[in-house]
Scaffold this motif. Sequence first.
Motif, PDB file in Angstrom:
ATOM      1  N   GLN A  27     -49.321  64.217 -12.468  1.00  0.00           N
ATOM      2  CA  GLN A  27     -49.266  64.249 -11.074  1.00  0.00           C
ATOM      3  C   GLN A  27     -50.275  63.465 -10.203  1.00  0.00           C
ATOM      4  OE1 GLN A  27     -48.747  68.804 -10.480  1.00  0.00           O
ATOM      5  NE2 GLN A  27     -49.354  68.910 -12.328  1.00  0.00           N
ATOM      6  N   TRP A  79     -48.553  67.393 -16.215  1.00  0.00           N
ATOM      7  CA  TRP A  79     -47.440  68.216 -15.790  1.00  0.00           C
ATOM      8  C   TRP A  79     -47.381  69.434 -16.868  1.00  0.00           C
ATOM      9  CZ3 TRP A  79     -44.953  67.594 -11.359  1.00  0.00           C
ATOM     10  CH2 TRP A  79     -44.975  66.523 -11.009  1.00  0.00           C
ATOM     11  N   SER A 119     -40.687  71.409 -13.340  1.00  0.00           N
ATOM     12  CA  SER A 119     -39.745  71.636 -11.924  1.00  0.00           C
ATOM     13  C   SER A 119     -40.483  72.479 -11.055  1.00  0.00           C
ATOM     14  CB  SER A 119     -38.467  72.157 -12.285  1.00  0.00           C
ATOM     15  OG  SER A 119     -38.567  73.416 -13.212  1.00  0.00           O
ATOM     16  N   ASN A 168     -43.746  72.596 -10.716  1.00  0.00           N
ATOM     17  CA  ASN A 168     -44.656  71.802  -9.916  1.00  0.00           C
ATOM     18  C   ASN A 168     -43.932  71.328  -8.788  1.00  0.00           C
ATOM     19  OD1 ASN A 168     -45.607  71.149 -13.035  1.00  0.00           O
ATOM     20  ND2 ASN A 168     -47.241  71.535 -11.576  1.00  0.00           N
ATOM     21  N   TYR A 169     -42.889  70.618  -8.873  1.00  0.00           N
ATOM     22  CA  TYR A 169     -42.159  70.209  -7.512  1.00  0.00           C
ATOM     23  C   TYR A 169     -41.822  71.247  -6.745  1.00  0.00           C
ATOM     24  CZ  TYR A 169     -41.103  65.859  -9.993  1.00  0.00           C
ATOM     25  OH  TYR A 169     -41.201  64.444 -10.847  1.00  0.00           O
ATOM     26  N   HIS A 170     -41.537  72.567  -7.367  1.00  0.00           N
ATOM     27  CA  HIS A 170     -41.171  73.620  -6.268  1.00  0.00           C
ATOM     28  C   HIS A 170     -42.519  73.958  -5.285  1.00  0.00           C
ATOM     29  CE1 HIS A 170     -37.154  74.530  -7.469  1.00  0.00           C
ATOM     30  NE2 HIS A 170     -37.488  74.287  -8.607  1.00  0.00           N
ATOM     31  N   GLN A 191     -44.935  72.105  -4.565  1.00  0.00           N
ATOM     32  CA  GLN A 191     -45.293  71.094  -3.659  1.00  0.00           C
ATOM     33  C   GLN A 191     -44.178  70.877  -2.596  1.00  0.00           C
ATOM     34  OE1 GLN A 191     -45.339  67.236  -5.797  1.00  0.00           O
ATOM     35  NE2 GLN A 191     -47.187  68.251  -6.855  1.00  0.00           N
ATOM     36  N   MET A 228     -35.686  73.522  -3.574  1.00  0.00           N
ATOM     37  CA  MET A 228     -35.391  72.264  -4.005  1.00  0.00           C
ATOM     38  C   MET A 228     -33.989  72.267  -4.428  1.00  0.00           C
ATOM     39  SD  MET A 228     -37.843  70.150  -4.983  1.00  0.00           S
ATOM     40  CE  MET A 228     -37.353  69.299  -6.364  1.00  0.00           C
TER      41      MET A 228
END
Length: 130
Positions: free
Chosen positions: A27, A33, A38, A40-42, A44, A61
Motif C-alpha cells: 500500500q 495488503w 478490496s 483497503n480500497y473501500h 480509502q 466502489m
Amino acid sequence: MPITTQLAAKLKAAAKGRSDVAPLLLQSDGSPWDNNPSQNYHRQVDKVVATIGLDPAQVTMYCLRHSSIVRMLLQNVPIRLVASLHNTSVAMIEKHYSRYITEHSIDDITRIGLLSEPTPAADNVVALVR
C-alpha cells in the motif's frame, strides 16, 4: 525504453532486499495488503467520499464500477471488451445494462442498416387528390 521494461525495472527495485515470499506490491503507506485487498480500497474511497462531503454509504466502489460500465457502453465500446475490463460476462452486462446498450445509441447504430431512399426530384412529385 518500452513500458514493460520500465515496469519490470520498477518492480525489481521495489523487491530489492525482500525475501522471496515477501509481498511484492504494498500500500502507499508501505504496509502489506491484507487477505481482502478490496476492503483497503473501500476504506480509502470512503475517506475521499466523506472528504468531499458525500455519504460513503451512497457513493461506493461499486458505483464507480457501474459508472465505468455505463460510460463505456454509451461510447459504443464493444460489450465483450466492457465485460472483460470489469471482470464479468457479456451475459451479465446484457442482463443488467441492456437499457444503456440500446437507449442512447440505437438511432445511430440502426440508421446504418436502414434503406436510404433518395430524395425525390421536385418535378416528379405530384400532390394526391382527395
